[in-house]
Design a protein around this motif. Structure first.
Motif, PDB file in Angstrom:
ATOM      1  N   SER A 151       0.883  -0.777   0.298  1.00  0.00           N
ATOM      2  CA  SER A 151       0.407   0.036   0.051  1.00  0.00           C
ATOM      3  C   SER A 151       1.222   1.340   0.244  1.00  0.00           C
ATOM      4  N   LEU A 152       0.338   2.336  -0.487  1.00  0.00           N
ATOM      5  CA  LEU A 152       0.990   3.620  -0.619  1.00  0.00           C
ATOM      6  C   LEU A 152       1.365   4.487   1.270  1.00  0.00           C
ATOM      7  N   LYS A 153       2.230   4.473   1.107  1.00  0.00           N
ATOM      8  CA  LYS A 153       2.160   5.857   1.918  1.00  0.00           C
ATOM      9  C   LYS A 153       1.241   6.785   2.220  1.00  0.00           C
ATOM     10  N   ILE A 154       0.481   7.592   3.322  1.00  0.00           N
ATOM     11  CA  ILE A 154      -0.097   8.798   3.243  1.00  0.00           C
ATOM     12  C   ILE A 154       0.560   9.566   3.961  1.00  0.00           C
ATOM     13  N   ARG A 155       1.054  10.602   3.365  1.00  0.00           N
ATOM     14  CA  ARG A 155       1.427  11.906   3.701  1.00  0.00           C
ATOM     15  C   ARG A 155       0.789  12.585   4.831  1.00  0.00           C
ATOM     16  N   ARG A 156       1.335  12.747   5.939  1.00  0.00           N
ATOM     17  CA  ARG A 156       0.633  13.767   7.009  1.00  0.00           C
ATOM     18  C   ARG A 156       0.917  14.839   6.694  1.00  0.00           C
ATOM     19  N   LEU A 157       0.041  16.005   5.981  1.00  0.00           N
ATOM     20  CA  LEU A 157       0.039  17.711   6.127  1.00  0.00           C
ATOM     21  C   LEU A 157      -0.144  18.087   6.593  1.00  0.00           C
ATOM     22  N   ARG A 158       1.635  18.629   7.445  1.00  0.00           N
ATOM     23  CA  ARG A 158       1.772  19.948   8.163  1.00  0.00           C
ATOM     24  C   ARG A 158       1.270  21.227   7.586  1.00  0.00           C
ATOM     25  N   SER A 159       1.486  22.375   8.381  1.00  0.00           N
ATOM     26  CA  SER A 159       1.115  23.981   7.756  1.00  0.00           C
ATOM     27  C   SER A 159       2.206  24.045   8.526  1.00  0.00           C
ATOM     28  N   ARG A 160       3.078  23.969   8.246  1.00  0.00           N
ATOM     29  CA  ARG A 160       4.483  24.278   9.043  1.00  0.00           C
ATOM     30  C   ARG A 160       5.575  23.944   7.313  1.00  0.00           C
ATOM     31  N   ASP A 161       5.088  23.450   6.837  1.00  0.00           N
ATOM     32  CA  ASP A 161       5.600  22.934   5.247  1.00  0.00           C
ATOM     33  C   ASP A 161       5.887  24.120   5.017  1.00  0.00           C
ATOM     34  N   GLN A 200       5.784  28.015   0.520  1.00  0.00           N
ATOM     35  CA  GLN A 200       4.459  29.048   1.072  1.00  0.00           C
ATOM     36  C   GLN A 200       5.321  29.987   2.466  1.00  0.00           C
ATOM     37  N   VAL A 201       4.535  30.475   2.110  1.00  0.00           N
ATOM     38  CA  VAL A 201       5.077  31.875   2.828  1.00  0.00           C
ATOM     39  C   VAL A 201       4.130  32.727   3.042  1.00  0.00           C
ATOM     40  N   ASP A 202       3.950  32.703   4.111  1.00  0.00           N
ATOM     41  CA  ASP A 202       2.236  33.511   4.499  1.00  0.00           C
ATOM     42  C   ASP A 202       2.890  34.786   5.635  1.00  0.00           C
ATOM     43  N   ASP A 203       3.491  36.078   4.663  1.00  0.00           N
ATOM     44  CA  ASP A 203       4.295  36.419   4.703  1.00  0.00           C
ATOM     45  C   ASP A 203       3.748  38.488   3.539  1.00  0.00           C
ATOM     46  N   TYR A 204       4.240  39.163   4.413  1.00  0.00           N
ATOM     47  CA  TYR A 204       4.679  40.073   3.487  1.00  0.00           C
ATOM     48  C   TYR A 204       5.900  40.194   2.956  1.00  0.00           C
ATOM     49  N   THR A 205       6.843  39.753   1.293  1.00  0.00           N
ATOM     50  CA  THR A 205       8.114  40.329   2.448  1.00  0.00           C
ATOM     51  C   THR A 205       8.791  41.603   1.287  1.00  0.00           C
ATOM     52  N   PHE A 206       9.720  41.945   1.107  1.00  0.00           N
ATOM     53  CA  PHE A 206       9.806  42.887  -0.006  1.00  0.00           C
ATOM     54  C   PHE A 206      11.140  43.676   0.209  1.00  0.00           C
ATOM     55  N   ALA A 207      11.678  43.949  -1.066  1.00  0.00           N
ATOM     56  CA  ALA A 207      13.351  44.350  -0.816  1.00  0.00           C
ATOM     57  C   ALA A 207      13.340  46.187  -0.548  1.00  0.00           C
ATOM     58  N   PRO A 208      13.615  46.525   0.003  1.00  0.00           N
ATOM     59  CA  PRO A 208      13.646  48.214   0.247  1.00  0.00           C
ATOM     60  C   PRO A 208      14.508  48.425  -0.727  1.00  0.00           C
ATOM     61  N   SER A 209      14.964  48.034  -1.345  1.00  0.00           N
ATOM     62  CA  SER A 209      16.121  48.556  -2.455  1.00  0.00           C
ATOM     63  C   SER A 209      15.591  48.997  -4.176  1.00  0.00           C
ATOM     64  N   LYS A 210      14.695  48.453  -3.974  1.00  0.00           N
ATOM     65  CA  LYS A 210      13.656  47.756  -4.829  1.00  0.00           C
ATOM     66  C   LYS A 210      12.768  49.504  -4.738  1.00  0.00           C
ATOM     67  N   PHE A 211      13.098  50.030  -4.149  1.00  0.00           N
ATOM     68  CA  PHE A 211      11.687  50.851  -3.892  1.00  0.00           C
ATOM     69  C   PHE A 211      12.956  52.632  -3.985  1.00  0.00           C
ATOM     70  N   ARG A 212      14.143  52.715  -4.075  1.00  0.00           N
ATOM     71  CA  ARG A 212      14.503  53.605  -3.927  1.00  0.00           C
ATOM     72  C   ARG A 212      14.354  54.737  -4.504  1.00  0.00           C
ATOM     73  N   GLY A 252       0.606  38.273  14.732  1.00  0.00           N
ATOM     74  CA  GLY A 252      -0.680  37.542  15.647  1.00  0.00           C
ATOM     75  C   GLY A 252      -1.486  37.207  14.289  1.00  0.00           C
ATOM     76  N   TRP A 253      -1.249  37.172  13.736  1.00  0.00           N
ATOM     77  CA  TRP A 253      -2.848  37.218  12.954  1.00  0.00           C
ATOM     78  C   TRP A 253      -2.090  35.806  11.842  1.00  0.00           C
ATOM     79  N   ARG A 254      -0.745  36.110  11.713  1.00  0.00           N
ATOM     80  CA  ARG A 254      -0.981  34.712  10.862  1.00  0.00           C
ATOM     81  C   ARG A 254      -0.294  33.216  11.750  1.00  0.00           C
ATOM     82  N   THR A 255       0.431  34.000  13.193  1.00  0.00           N
ATOM     83  CA  THR A 255      -0.109  32.836  13.959  1.00  0.00           C
ATOM     84  C   THR A 255      -1.633  31.690  13.968  1.00  0.00           C
TER      85      THR A 255
END
Ligand SMILES: C[S@@+](CC[C@H](N)C(=O)[O-])C[C@H]1O[C@@H](n2cnc3c(N)ncnc32)[C@H](O)[C@@H]1O
Length: 316
Positions: free
Chosen positions: A26-36, A60-72, A127-130
Motif C-alpha cells: 500500500s502507499l504511504k499517506i503523508r500527513r500534511l503539516r501546515s509548517r511545511d 509557502q510564505v504566509d507573510d509580506y516580503t519586500f526588497a527596500p532597494s527596489k523602492f529607492r 499575531g494574525w499569521r500565527t
C-alpha cells in the motif's frame, strides 16, 4: 524582511510520498503539516504530492516580503501624508493602514466573524499569521480537471466570513520581470480619496507566484463565492478573502478575476463551467458569427450558380 516559513522539507527530497514495504503493497499517506515549506496536494488516491504550478514549485510564505532597494527610485506617493518614511524601510512604511479601511480590522483570527472596530487596537500582522497558520484544518488543495490546482473547503462557511489573506512579495510595476505572471494582485497604497482618478492612484503589486500562501491557488469563477477586499490588521493593510455567500463543505473556493483577465476579448479562456460563464458567452458569439459568415458565403455561392456562364444555344 525575513521570511518566516520553516525549512523542514525540500521539493526534490519530498516530491512524492514513498512506498511502504513492498510486502504490504500500500502507499504511504503523508500527513500534511501546515509548517511545511512547500504546498502539498490532496489527491484522490490518498497520496500527497508536491504542488507544482506553472512549472515552478511555489514556496509557502504566509507573510509580506519586500526588497527596500527596489523602492529607492520610486517617487513619494501622492496619497501619503507629509513626513512618512520614504523610501520604505519596513512593511508598514509601504502598506500602512492609513486609508478608508481604518475601521475594519480583522482582529486576531479568521472564521469567527469578530471584526475589531478599535482604531487603537494592538492587533498585529504576526499575531494574525500565527492565528491563521492552521489553514489546512479548513482548506485543502486539489488538482482540478482544467484549471490547475484549486482550494476546497473542509468546513462550511457563512456569508461574510473572512477566510484568509493574500500574501506575497511586494513589488513596484517597474520591478516586475515577467509579464506572464498569473499571481499578481494590485493594491492601492496611502490614503486614497473617493474622487481620485483611478489612473493616478499609486499602487503596489503583491506577487504570489514564487512565494505566497494558500490563497494564491484560488481559481476564477464567473459565479464566484468569494471576493478579495482591503481591510487592515492593526496598522497594516491587507487584502482579505471574504465569503460573499454561504459556502458548503467540499466546495471549491472561487473569486472573480475581472474582465481584464477573463473577458470577451481576452487571450485566456475561462473553464469555470458556470452557466453565465464569460467564455461560454464568447463561444456562443463566435458560433453565431461563424454561422453568419457561412450563410453569407452560401448566398454568394448560390449567386455564382445563378450567374454561371452557359454555352450558347445551338440554333437549328
Ligand atoms: C492565481 S492562479 C490560480 C491557481 C492555479 N490553478 C495554480 O495551479 O496555481 C491563476 C491561474 O489558474 C488557472 N485558472 C484559474 N481559474 C481558471 C478558470 N476559471 N479557467 C481556466 N483556468 C483557470 C489559469 O491558469 C490562471 O492563469
Amino acid at each position: 524582511m525575513v521570511i518566516a516559513a520553516s525549512t523542514n522539507s525540500s521539493p526534490t527530497k519530498m516530491g512524492i510520498a514513498k512506498r511502504r514495504s513492498p510486502r504490504r503493497g500500500s502507499l504511504k499517506i503523508r500527513r500534511l503539516r501546515s509548517r511545511d515549506r512547500f504546498f502539498w496536494l490532496s489527491a484522490s488516491d490518498g497520496v500527497s504530492r508536491l504542488v507544482n504550478s506553472n512549472d515552478s514549485v511555489p514556496e509557502q510564505v504566509d507573510d509580506y516580503t519586500f526588497a527596500p532597494s527596489k523602492f529607492r527610485h520610486e517617487p513619494y506617493p501622492m496619497t501619503f501624508p507629509a513626513g512618512r518614511v520614504w523610501p520604505p524601510r519596513q512593511i508598514d512604511d509601504l502598506v500602512g493602514a492609513i486609508g478608508s479601511e481604518q475601521t475594519d480590522c480583522v482582529g486576531n483570527t479568521c472564521y469567527n466573524g469578530n471584526i475589531c472596530q478599535d482604531l487603537d487596537c494592538t492587533h498585529t500582522l504576526s499575531g494574525w499569521r500565527t492565528a491563521t497558520s492552521d489553514w489546512e484544518k479548513y482548506f485543502e488543495l486539489r488538482m482540478t480537471e482544467h484549471r490547475g490546482v484549486g482550494v476546497y473547503t473542509k468546513h462550511a462557511f457563512r456569508q461574510g466570513t473572512i477566510l484568509g489573506w493574500y500574501s506575497g512579495e511586494l513589488k513596484t510595476l517597474s520591478s516586475m520581470e515577467c509579464s506572464t505572471n498569473a499571481y499578481l494582485m494590485e493594491m492601492e497604497i496611502g490614503d486614497v480619496g473617493p474622487d481620485m482618478p483611478v489612473e493616478s492612484i499609486p499602487t503596489i503589486f503583491i506577487d504570489g507566484e514564487q512565494k505566497g500562501n494558500w490563497t494564491r491557488f484560488i481559481n476564477h469563477s464567473c459565479a464566484a463565492d468569494c471576493v478579495f477586499r482591503i481591510m487592515r490588521v492593526g496598522c497594516t493593510r491587507i487584502m482579505v478573502v471574504e465569503a460573499v455567500r454561504d459556502i458548503p463543505r467540499g466546495k471549491e473556493l472561487s473569486v472573480d478575476y475581472g474582465q481584464e483577465y477573463y473577458g470577451l476579448t481576452t487571450v485566456k479562456i475561462c473553464a469555470c463551467g458556470a452557466p453565465g460563464c464569460v467564455s461560454r458567452k464568447r463561444a456562443r458569439m463566435e458560433k453565431a458569427m461563424e454561422k453568419q459568415k457561412a450563410e453569407a458565403t452560401d448566398v454568394r455561392t448560390r449567386n455564382v450558380k445563378r450567374c454561371r456562364r452557359v454555352a450558347p444555344p445551338v440554333l437549328v
